[in-house]
Design an enzyme around this catalytic site. Sequence first.
Site, PDB file in Angstrom:
ATOM      1  N   HIS A 134       0.855  -1.190   0.000  1.00 44.48           N
ATOM      2  CA  HIS A 134       0.000   0.000   0.000  1.00 44.48           C
ATOM      3  C   HIS A 134       0.890   1.239   0.000  1.00 44.48           C
ATOM      4  O   HIS A 134       1.730   1.405   0.890  1.00 44.48           O
ATOM      5  CB  HIS A 134      -0.934  -0.011   1.215  1.00 44.48           C
ATOM      6  CG  HIS A 134      -2.016  -1.043   1.093  1.00 44.48           C
ATOM      7  ND1 HIS A 134      -2.446  -1.804   2.147  1.00 44.48           N
ATOM      8  CD2 HIS A 134      -2.742  -1.426   0.005  1.00 44.48           C
ATOM      9  CE1 HIS A 134      -3.411  -2.622   1.713  1.00 44.48           C
ATOM     10  NE2 HIS A 134      -3.603  -2.414   0.421  1.00 44.48           N
ATOM     11  N   GLU A 137       1.684   3.731   3.077  1.00 43.76           N
ATOM     12  CA  GLU A 137       2.145   3.181   4.359  1.00 43.76           C
ATOM     13  C   GLU A 137       3.667   3.236   4.421  1.00 43.76           C
ATOM     14  O   GLU A 137       4.361   2.220   4.439  1.00 43.76           O
ATOM     15  CB  GLU A 137       1.579   1.756   4.531  1.00 43.76           C
ATOM     16  CG  GLU A 137       0.047   1.783   4.560  1.00 43.76           C
ATOM     17  CD  GLU A 137      -0.639   0.432   4.398  1.00 43.76           C
ATOM     18  OE1 GLU A 137       0.056  -0.606   4.409  1.00 43.76           O
ATOM     19  OE2 GLU A 137      -1.883   0.405   4.244  1.00 43.76           O
ATOM     20  N   ARG A 189      -3.205   4.795  -2.095  1.00 41.73           N
ATOM     21  CA  ARG A 189      -3.121   3.420  -1.557  1.00 41.73           C
ATOM     22  C   ARG A 189      -2.824   2.364  -2.632  1.00 41.73           C
ATOM     23  O   ARG A 189      -2.006   1.465  -2.435  1.00 41.73           O
ATOM     24  CB  ARG A 189      -4.465   3.077  -0.901  1.00 41.73           C
ATOM     25  CG  ARG A 189      -4.671   1.611  -0.543  1.00 41.73           C
ATOM     26  CD  ARG A 189      -6.037   1.434   0.125  1.00 41.73           C
ATOM     27  NE  ARG A 189      -6.438   0.041   0.276  1.00 41.73           N
ATOM     28  CZ  ARG A 189      -6.264  -0.674   1.391  1.00 41.73           C
ATOM     29  NH1 ARG A 189      -5.659  -0.147   2.423  1.00 41.73           N
ATOM     30  NH2 ARG A 189      -6.691  -1.927   1.454  1.00 41.73           N
ATOM     31  N   HIS A 258       2.497  -3.722   6.884  1.00 42.11           N
ATOM     32  CA  HIS A 258       1.586  -2.634   6.543  1.00 42.11           C
ATOM     33  C   HIS A 258       1.611  -1.616   7.683  1.00 42.11           C
ATOM     34  O   HIS A 258       2.281  -1.798   8.689  1.00 42.11           O
ATOM     35  CB  HIS A 258       0.151  -3.158   6.443  1.00 42.11           C
ATOM     36  CG  HIS A 258      -0.137  -4.021   5.257  1.00 42.11           C
ATOM     37  ND1 HIS A 258      -0.980  -3.615   4.253  1.00 42.11           N
ATOM     38  CD2 HIS A 258       0.274  -5.261   4.924  1.00 42.11           C
ATOM     39  CE1 HIS A 258      -1.084  -4.577   3.352  1.00 42.11           C
ATOM     40  NE2 HIS A 258      -0.322  -5.594   3.726  1.00 42.11           N
ATOM     41  N   GLU A 333       0.553  -4.973  11.016  1.00 47.33           N
ATOM     42  CA  GLU A 333       0.230  -3.542  10.905  1.00 47.33           C
ATOM     43  C   GLU A 333       1.115  -2.821  11.905  1.00 47.33           C
ATOM     44  O   GLU A 333       0.960  -2.975  13.123  1.00 47.33           O
ATOM     45  CB  GLU A 333      -1.249  -3.285  11.235  1.00 47.33           C
ATOM     46  CG  GLU A 333      -2.238  -4.018  10.335  1.00 47.33           C
ATOM     47  CD  GLU A 333      -2.469  -3.317   8.993  1.00 47.33           C
ATOM     48  OE1 GLU A 333      -1.914  -2.213   8.766  1.00 47.33           O
ATOM     49  OE2 GLU A 333      -3.212  -3.897   8.173  1.00 47.33           O
TER      50      GLU A 333
HETATM   51  O1  0X9 Z   1      -6.905  -4.040   4.349  1.00 47.25           O
HETATM   52  C1  0X9 Z   1      -5.755  -4.465   4.225  1.00 47.25           C
HETATM   53  O2  0X9 Z   1      -5.284  -4.816   3.149  1.00 47.25           O
HETATM   54  C2  0X9 Z   1      -4.856  -4.530   5.455  1.00 47.25           C
HETATM   55  N1  0X9 Z   1      -5.026  -3.343   6.280  1.00 47.25           N
HETATM   56  S1  0X9 Z   1      -4.522  -1.871   5.726  1.00 47.25           S
HETATM   57  O3  0X9 Z   1      -5.036  -0.863   6.635  1.00 47.25           O
HETATM   58  N2  0X9 Z   1      -2.944  -1.788   5.795  1.00 47.25           N
HETATM   59  O4  0X9 Z   1      -4.961  -1.699   4.367  1.00 47.25           O
HETATM   60  C3  0X9 Z   1      -5.182  -5.758   6.269  1.00 47.25           C
HETATM   61  C4  0X9 Z   1      -5.052  -7.064   5.534  1.00 47.25           C
HETATM   62  C5  0X9 Z   1      -5.297  -8.262   6.410  1.00 47.25           C
HETATM   63  N3  0X9 Z   1      -5.298  -9.497   5.646  1.00 47.25           N
HETATM   64  C6  0X9 Z   1      -6.374  -9.901   4.923  1.00 47.25           C
HETATM   65  N4  0X9 Z   1      -7.523  -9.332   5.031  1.00 47.25           N
HETATM   66  N5  0X9 Z   1      -6.203 -10.927   4.131  1.00 47.25           N
HETATM   67 ZN    ZN Z   2      -1.879  -1.800   4.069  1.00 50.34          ZN
END
Ligand code: 0X9
Ligand code: ZN
Length: 370
Positions: A134, A137, A189, A258, A333
């Site tokens: 992303h 980040e 993003r 992330h 995260e």
């Molecule tokens: O939404 C996401 O891709 C991740 N959070 S973020 O705020 N960095 O965008 C979390 C991803 C967790 N893993 C899956 N959902 N597979």
């Molecule tokens: Zn992310």
Amino acid sequence: MVWSDAQANGTVSLDVLVKRPGAAEATRRRLLEAGAAVEVAADDLQRAIDEENPPMSDEDLDELMGRNGHRMEWQSYHRLADIHQFLDFLAATYPQRFSVQTIGSSVQGRPLKVVRVSSGKPGAPAIWVDGGIHAREWISPASVTYFLNTLVEQPEALGAAGSSVDWFVLPVVNPDGYEFSHSSDRLWRKNRGGSGSGRCAGVDLNRNFGYRWGGQGASRRPCDETYAGPSKFSEPETSAIRNFVSANRNIKAYVSFHSYGQYVLYPWGYAAVVPPDHEELKRVGQRIASAIARGGGGSYTVGPAGATLYPASGGSDDWAKGSQGIKYAYTVELRDRGRHGFVLPAQYIVPTGRDAVAALAVVAEAVTKL
Ligand code: 0X9
Ligand code: ZN
């Protein structure tokens, strides 16, 4: 614009960015009237962005270059060119242990550079580490490169296991988005592919992986921040990872960094369900969180992604575990918990980089015991 949301202990929390100048106060009042508890994290986000990354002077950069052979350091966030130069420097300076391989190119033709850090032991278990999927980040590529530098300058920090595993490290999965977040839109993003323009450009690469692609928490609308792309692995960034990882059968752990929120997440992410070995994933996750806390990194919440954060399909972690059978798949995260969010001031790079190192030391130990 909703930045992040999470559900825990029966409460729902939301981080919201109010884009229209002067509208923040009205939004605050409406939320209060609706019975929500409201806290203002940054009353002027543009100012926070301007103060996030104090620029280094050309003289300082030249001096760094002369002294270290590269421009990378961990007091400020760097552009892609400095990061890539650092990776090439590692390979040129320590050719026994480090090598760099370009595993593909981004939509706009930037190389996807993976550093291989070799244990020198044939058949050693390997760990995949990535960052920067992303764009906004920034702490993620900064922490992943901090980890690489730690392998050189302070290898003990990774424990005995850290030098008996092989590492495959891709610090910037989304180089086009990363550069765009530096040059044009700090809060971008997605990648820079897709068919749309403006906010409708780009695909969310962490919705583009091929396990349960297109399910809950992934959008089919190109203008959305979580657009999954026209098909699974439609993007060159994700298909390069698929090709590389699936060809390296020694990879026993897959860790994606992330931000933000301070979570150690494991599958499944596509829904609020867990795999059969979730207890084991939780145990190692808790060891990660304890190691971070012991190192002074504060508290990270451990849990399955779909139930702890929100359901989101097509993530790299689910693909690693579900399609590749890689046992230890984690999404970490990094800092912070929301005070600064994505716009984390540069003085937090070193402490957050230490969190990443502590996490990876635990993962290395876990795979050597498999
Ligand atoms: O939404 C996401 O891709 C991740 N959070 S973020 O705020 N960095 O965008 C979390 C991803 C967790 N893993 C899956 N959902 N597979
Ligand atoms: Zn992310």
